[in-house]
Motif scaffolding. Structure first.
Motif, PDB file in Angstrom:
ATOM      1  N   PRO A  96       0.710  -1.274   0.024  1.00 20.03           N
ATOM      2  CA  PRO A  96       0.118  -0.046   0.115  1.00 20.03           C
ATOM      3  C   PRO A  96       0.793   1.233  -0.146  1.00 20.03           C
ATOM      4  N   GLY A  97       0.374   2.328  -0.514  1.00 19.02           N
ATOM      5  CA  GLY A  97       0.958   3.709  -0.494  1.00 19.02           C
ATOM      6  C   GLY A  97       1.204   4.123   0.966  1.00 19.02           C
ATOM      7  N   ILE A  98       2.137   4.873   1.241  1.00 14.86           N
ATOM      8  CA  ILE A  98       2.205   5.537   2.411  1.00 14.86           C
ATOM      9  C   ILE A  98       1.365   6.571   2.778  1.00 14.86           C
ATOM     10  N   ASN A  99       0.855   6.515   4.148  1.00 14.27           N
ATOM     11  CA  ASN A  99       0.119   7.724   4.645  1.00 14.27           C
ATOM     12  C   ASN A  99       0.809   8.204   5.782  1.00 14.27           C
ATOM     13  N   PHE A 286      -3.129  12.582  -4.383  1.00 11.10           N
ATOM     14  CA  PHE A 286      -3.133  11.889  -3.032  1.00 11.10           C
ATOM     15  C   PHE A 286      -4.140  12.501  -2.290  1.00 11.10           C
ATOM     16  N   HIS A 287      -4.692  11.329  -1.247  1.00  9.91           N
ATOM     17  CA  HIS A 287      -5.861  11.774  -0.326  1.00  9.91           C
ATOM     18  C   HIS A 287      -5.139  13.024   0.607  1.00  9.91           C
ATOM     19  N   MET A 288      -5.869  13.972   0.693  1.00  9.16           N
ATOM     20  CA  MET A 288      -5.441  15.421   1.460  1.00  9.16           C
ATOM     21  C   MET A 288      -6.408  15.495   2.645  1.00  9.16           C
ATOM     22  N   VAL A 289      -6.290  15.189   3.949  1.00 16.18           N
ATOM     23  CA  VAL A 289      -6.926  15.606   4.941  1.00 16.18           C
ATOM     24  C   VAL A 289      -6.426  16.913   5.557  1.00 16.18           C
ATOM     25  N   ALA A 290      -7.449  17.803   5.849  1.00 17.20           N
ATOM     26  CA  ALA A 290      -6.857  19.062   6.447  1.00 17.20           C
ATOM     27  C   ALA A 290      -7.284  19.080   7.779  1.00 17.20           C
ATOM     28  N   SER A 291      -6.333  19.842   8.552  1.00 16.61           N
ATOM     29  CA  SER A 291      -6.539  20.064  10.027  1.00 16.61           C
ATOM     30  C   SER A 291      -6.889  21.758  10.092  1.00 16.61           C
ATOM     31  N   LEU A 292      -7.865  22.120  10.515  1.00 12.64           N
ATOM     32  CA  LEU A 292      -8.200  23.532  10.471  1.00 12.64           C
ATOM     33  C   LEU A 292      -7.892  24.271  11.646  1.00 12.64           C
ATOM     34  N   SER A 293      -7.174  25.321  11.436  1.00 14.30           N
ATOM     35  CA  SER A 293      -6.442  26.167  12.403  1.00 14.30           C
ATOM     36  C   SER A 293      -7.555  26.871  13.288  1.00 14.30           C
ATOM     37  N   THR A 526       1.187   3.074   7.040  1.00 11.50           N
ATOM     38  CA  THR A 526       0.082   2.716   6.080  1.00 11.50           C
ATOM     39  C   THR A 526      -1.199   2.606   6.725  1.00 11.50           C
ATOM     40  N   ARG A 527      -1.466   1.448   7.105  1.00  9.08           N
ATOM     41  CA  ARG A 527      -2.898   1.265   7.745  1.00  9.08           C
ATOM     42  C   ARG A 527      -3.276   2.066   8.820  1.00  9.08           C
ATOM     43  N   ASN A 528      -2.220   2.141   9.736  1.00  7.59           N
ATOM     44  CA  ASN A 528      -2.481   2.876  10.957  1.00  7.59           C
ATOM     45  C   ASN A 528      -2.673   4.403  10.636  1.00  7.59           C
ATOM     46  N   SER A 529      -1.886   4.886   9.777  1.00  8.03           N
ATOM     47  CA  SER A 529      -2.164   6.352   9.541  1.00  8.03           C
ATOM     48  C   SER A 529      -3.243   6.642   9.016  1.00  8.03           C
ATOM     49  N   ALA A 530      -3.670   5.766   7.728  1.00  4.97           N
ATOM     50  CA  ALA A 530      -5.013   5.764   7.242  1.00  4.97           C
ATOM     51  C   ALA A 530      -6.028   5.862   8.205  1.00  4.97           C
ATOM     52  N   GLU A 531      -6.058   4.936   9.144  1.00  3.95           N
ATOM     53  CA  GLU A 531      -6.988   4.768  10.206  1.00  3.95           C
ATOM     54  C   GLU A 531      -7.349   6.197  11.165  1.00  3.95           C
ATOM     55  N   ALA A 532      -5.960   6.618  11.487  1.00  2.04           N
ATOM     56  CA  ALA A 532      -5.779   7.912  12.292  1.00  2.04           C
ATOM     57  C   ALA A 532      -6.348   9.128  11.686  1.00  2.04           C
ATOM     58  N   MET A 533      -6.559   8.842  10.355  1.00  3.44           N
ATOM     59  CA  MET A 533      -6.911  10.112   9.430  1.00  3.44           C
ATOM     60  C   MET A 533      -8.332  10.012   9.077  1.00  3.44           C
ATOM     61  N   GLY A 534      -8.831   9.208   9.326  1.00  2.00           N
ATOM     62  CA  GLY A 534     -10.303   8.763   9.180  1.00  2.00           C
ATOM     63  C   GLY A 534     -10.569   8.138   7.821  1.00  2.00           C
ATOM     64  N   LEU A 535      -9.462   7.377   7.162  1.00  2.00           N
ATOM     65  CA  LEU A 535      -9.490   7.035   5.988  1.00  2.00           C
ATOM     66  C   LEU A 535      -9.335   5.499   5.777  1.00  2.00           C
ATOM     67  N   GLY A 536      -9.496   4.990   7.137  1.00  2.00           N
ATOM     68  CA  GLY A 536      -9.246   3.492   7.388  1.00  2.00           C
ATOM     69  C   GLY A 536     -10.132   2.622   6.568  1.00  2.00           C
ATOM     70  N   GLN A 537     -11.110   3.026   6.092  1.00  2.00           N
ATOM     71  CA  GLN A 537     -12.244   2.283   5.148  1.00  2.00           C
ATOM     72  C   GLN A 537     -12.001   2.416   3.609  1.00  2.00           C
ATOM     73  N   THR A 539      -8.429   3.585   2.301  1.00  2.00           N
ATOM     74  CA  THR A 539      -6.998   3.163   1.879  1.00  2.00           C
ATOM     75  C   THR A 539      -6.185   2.639   3.307  1.00  2.00           C
ATOM     76  N   GLY A 540      -5.124   2.436   2.786  1.00  2.00           N
ATOM     77  CA  GLY A 540      -3.818   1.910   3.864  1.00  2.00           C
ATOM     78  C   GLY A 540      -3.699   0.441   3.845  1.00  2.00           C
ATOM     79  N   SER A 541      -4.392  -0.421   3.060  1.00  2.00           N
ATOM     80  CA  SER A 541      -4.278  -1.794   2.820  1.00  2.00           C
ATOM     81  C   SER A 541      -4.980  -2.265   1.435  1.00  2.00           C
ATOM     82  N   ILE A 542      -4.329  -3.291   0.980  1.00  2.00           N
ATOM     83  CA  ILE A 542      -4.839  -3.784  -0.310  1.00  2.00           C
ATOM     84  C   ILE A 542      -5.846  -4.647   0.249  1.00  2.00           C
ATOM     85  N   GLU A 543      -7.059  -4.232   0.051  1.00  2.00           N
ATOM     86  CA  GLU A 543      -8.463  -5.075   0.251  1.00  2.00           C
ATOM     87  C   GLU A 543      -9.413  -4.660  -0.691  1.00  2.00           C
ATOM     88  N   VAL A 544     -10.131  -5.773  -1.039  1.00  2.00           N
ATOM     89  CA  VAL A 544     -11.228  -5.544  -1.995  1.00  2.00           C
ATOM     90  C   VAL A 544     -12.287  -4.484  -1.524  1.00  2.00           C
TER      91      VAL A 544
END
Length: 587
Positions: A96-99, A286-293, A526-537, A539-544
Motif C-alpha cells: 500500500p501507499g504510504i500515509n 493523493f488523499h489530503m486530510v486538512a487540520s483546520l486552524s 500505512t494502515r495505522n495512519s490511514a485509520e488515524a486520518m479517518g481513511l481506514g475504510q 485506503t491503507g491496505s490492499i483489500e477488496v
C-alpha cells in the motif's frame, strides 16, 4: 483498548459483509466470469497490510478500486483484451501507499521552490553564509525568507552579537529565518524596525520576544506564533500563482516517495482554499486530510476555529477532506515553551522551577474539545511535553464523560514525552499517538532538547514500542518541512526499527528498547495512519473495495538489510488505480 479494537473490528466486518453481499447478488455463472479489470498486478511478493492474506501473489483493479487479491492463477480470470498487466517478476514488491499523518506539504513545496533553504545541522557561520548567498541573488526590496536553522542554535542567536552578524550579511533586505521546529523565527533589525519591536516591547501571552541578557535589546529571536504574527503579516504574500505551483509540486514530491495520503497538520482558510482549488482544477494525486486552524488568522477576513469548522464542507472535494481541527497546547522544548511535569534545567531567565506553560487550562481545553467533539470533529492537538500530553488526555477523558465514549478519535501530535502512567490511557480513551516528526533517533533537535532538560530525560524520547504494546493506535508522519527537510518516509521507517540516525550524521542509538520491527513500522506508516486520518475504510491496505493506492519497490523490503531502508525509492506509485509516478530509468 477494548473500544478501539471493537471499532477496528467493526471496520473489518463491514468490508467482509460488503464482499459477501456482492457475491450473493451475482449468479453462479457470472461469478465464474468476473468483470474484466483495468489493471492486474501479478507475480508478487505483494504485502497487503491486511490481517488476512497479508501476502498474496496478485491483485486486480477496476474503476480505481481493488476487486480481487489472491493467486497468479486466479487473477487471470480478470484479464481481458484491455487489461494492463504489471508483472513483478517475483523480485519487485508491491505494498500500500504510504500515509503521512503529520506534514505541511504546501509549506514544504513552497520552500523547496522559492525560499532561502538551508540544512538544519549548519553551524551559525554557515547559516549566515547562506543568507549572504541568498542576498546576492535577490532583487532590490525582496524579503529573504529562509528555513530551517537548527533549534540547537537558540542560545547563540539570542544575543546582540549574533543579530549584528545577521544584519551585516543582510544588506538592506528584511530577513526572516524559521527554525527546524517551526515554532521560532530569527529576524534582522530591519524587520524589527518595520514591525516596531524595541527594547520596550512586551512579549505577547504564550510567546517571547527574546532580549540580549547584557543590553536588554531585542536579539531578533521570536519564540512562538504570537511573537512573530506581526512579522508574518508584513512578509509580502505568496502569490496565487506560486501557491498553485507549490501545491502541484507537493503532489509530485509526495508521489515520488510513495506517499498517497497525507494529513496537513495546519490549514488556515487561505491554505484550504488553495488545496480545494488545485484539486478541482488539476486533481490532487493523493488523499489530503486538512487540520483546520484555531490560531488567529494571518489574512484579514479568514475564518478560524469553530467558525472555520462550521463552513468546512464548502472546501470538500474529491481528494480534500477538511476533517480535523488543530490546537496547540504548548510549544517546543528547545525554546522552553513545551509544558513538562518536571522543571527545565535552571537558567537566568526562568530560574530553578520552571516547567513551561500550557496554552489552555484544563477547563478551557475541555470546553473547546467538547464543542468540537459534539460536532463529530476530531482534533489534532500539538503536545510535545509530558505535561501537555497529560493535559490533552485529561481533557479527552472529561469529554468522553460529557459526550459519551463513541466520539471521534482525537490525535495527540508529536507526543514525544509521555509519563509512564499515561501510556495506557491512549488506548483506553481511543486517542491516536501521532508520533512525528521523524526524530526517534539522535538528531540536532534531540541535542537541543538535552541542553534544556538534561540528557537522561531527553533520552526518554518517543516511547513507540510501549505505545504499541499498550494497544494504542500509533501513526507516523514527517512534519515536513519542520523536523525534517524532506518528506522521505523511509528515513522515518528505518529510524523506527533501528533508533539510529539513518544518515549517519549523529552517532549512537536513542532509547533502543523502544525500537519496533519492520512489519510494525510499515503498518504504522500505512494502515495505522490511514485509520488515524479517518481513511481506514478507504485506503491503507490492499483489500477488496478500497482505493487502489499502492507502490512498487524494486525489491522485497523485508529482505533488505535494515540499514538500507532509508535508500528505498519507489519504482512506481499508483493513486486510485492510476500511475502518478514512475522512477526514471537508471535512477
Amino acid at each position: 483498548m477494548k473500544k478501539r479494537e471493537s471499532r477496528t473490528l467493526r471496520t473489518r466486518v463491514v468490508w467482509c459483509a460488503a464482499g459477501l453481499a456482492a457475491t450473493a447478488l451475482v449468479s453462479p455463472l457470472a461469478a465464474q466470469v468476473p468483470a474484466k479489470a483495468d489493471l492486474v498486478v501479478r507475480n508478487g511478493p505483494i504485502y497487503t497490510m491486511a490481517d488476512e492474506q497479508s501476502r498474496v501473489e496478485a491483485f486486480a483493479v477496476r474503476d480505481g478500486r481493488y476487486v480481487f487479491r489472491g493467486s497468479n492463477t486466479e487473477v487471470m480470470a480478470y484479464v481481458g483484451p484491455d487489461t494492463q498487466i504489471l508483472d513483478l517478476h517475483g523480485t519487485q514488491m508491491a505494498m500500500p501507499g504510504i500515509n503521512d499523518v503529520h506534514m505541511h506539504p504546501l509549506d514544504g513545496a513552497y520552500e523547496d521552490l522559492y525560499a532561502c533553504n538551508m540544512a538544519p545541522n549548519l553551524p551559525l557561520p554557515a547559516v549566515l553564509a547562506r543568507v549572504a548567498d541568498c542576498v546576492q541573488r535577490a532583487e532590490p526590496g525582496d524579503w529573504i525568507v529562509g528555513a530551517a536553522w537548527g533549534s540547537g542554535l537558540i542560545p547563540e542567536v539570542s544575543t546582540a552579537d549574533a543579530l549584528a552578524a545577521l544584519d551585516k550579511v543582510s544588506g538592506a533586505h528584511p530577513v526572516v529565518l524559521r527554525d527546524d521546529s517551526f515554532h521560532n523565527r530569527w529576524v534582522n533589525s530591519e524587520v524589527m524596525r518595520r514591525v516596531g519591536i524595541t527594547a520596550e516591547s512586551i512579549s505577547p501571552p504564550g510567546s517571547e520576544i527574546v532580549k540580549d541578557a547584557a543590553s536588554g535589546a531585542p536579539s531578533g529571536l521570536l519564540k512562538e506564533f504570537p511573537a512573530f504574527l506581526a512579522v508574518m503579516k508584513q512578509i509580502p504574500p505568496r502569490t496565487p500563482e506560486r501557491q498553485t505551483q507549490a501545491a502541484i509540486a507537493a503532489g509530485k514530491t509526495l508521489n515520488a516517495f510513495g506517499i498517497t495520503g497525507a494529513q496537513d497538520a495546519f490549514d488556515s482558510e487561505a491554505i484550504l482554499k488553495i488545496w480545494h482549488q488545485v484539486d478541482r482544477e488539476h486533481g490532487l494525486p493523493f488523499h489530503m486530510v486538512a487540520s483546520l486552524s484555531a490560531m488567529p488568522p494571518e489574512h484579514p477576513g479568514d475564518r478560524t476555529g469553530i467558525d472555520l469548522v462550521d463552513v468546512r464542507d464548502q472546501y470538500r472535494s474529491a481528494n480534500v477532506r477538511p476533517a480535523f481541527a488543530k490546537l496547540f497546547l504548548d510549544g517546543v522544548p528547545p525554546a522552553r515553551t513545551a509544558k513538562f511535569l518536571a522543571p527545565y534545567l535552571p537558567d537566568h531567565q526562568h530560574g530553578n522551577n520552571y516547567s513551561g506553560e500550557a496554552k489552555y487550562t484544563l477547563e478551557q481545553l475541555t470546553d473547546l474539545l467538547t464543542a468540537l467533539d459534539k460536532r463529530g470533529v476530531p482534533v489534532k492537538m500539538h503536545a510535545t511535553g509530558d505535561g501537555s500530553v497529560r493535559l490533552a488526555l485529561d481533557a479527552i477523558e472529561a469529554v468522553r464523560k460529557r459526550n459519551g465514549p463513541d466520539g471521534p478519535q482525537h490525535q495527540i501530535a508529536h507526543a514525544s514525552f509521555i509519563a509512564p502512567d499515561d501510556i495506557p490511557r491512549f488506548a483506553q480513551l481511543d486517542v491516536v499517538a501521532d508520533i512525528s516528526p521523524m526524530l526517534w533517533f539522535p538528531s540536532g533537535i534531540h541535542m537541543a532538547i538535552a541542553s534544556v532538560i538534561g540528557k537522561a530525560r531527553a533520552d526518554l524520547f518517543f516511547p513507540v514500542k510501549s505505545l504499541v504494546q499498550a494497544g494504542a493506535l500509533v501513526a507516523g508522519g514527517s512534519d515536513w518541512p519542520a523536523g525534517q527537510p524532506t518528506a522521505n518516509p523511509w528515513i522515518g521507517i528505518e529510524g523506527l526499527v533501528t533508533r539510529k540516525d539513518p544518515m549517519g550524521i549523529f552517532p549512537g542509538a536513542l532509547w533502543a528498547k523502544q525500537a519496533v520491527d519492520l512489519p510494525t513500522a510499515l503498518r504504522i506508516y500505512t494502515r495505522n495512519s490511514a485509520e488515524a486520518m479517518g481513511l481506514g475504510q478507504e485506503t491503507g491496505s490492499i483489500e477488496v473495495g478500497k482505493s487502489a493506492d499502492f507502490i512498487v519497490l524494486d525489491q522485497d523490503i523485508l529482505q533488505l538489510p535494515v540499514e538500507q531502508i532509508h535508500t528505498v525509492m519507489p519504482q512506481r506509485t499508483f493513486f486510485k488505480g492510476k500511475q502518478v509516478h514512475a522512477r526514471p530509468e537508471g535512477s
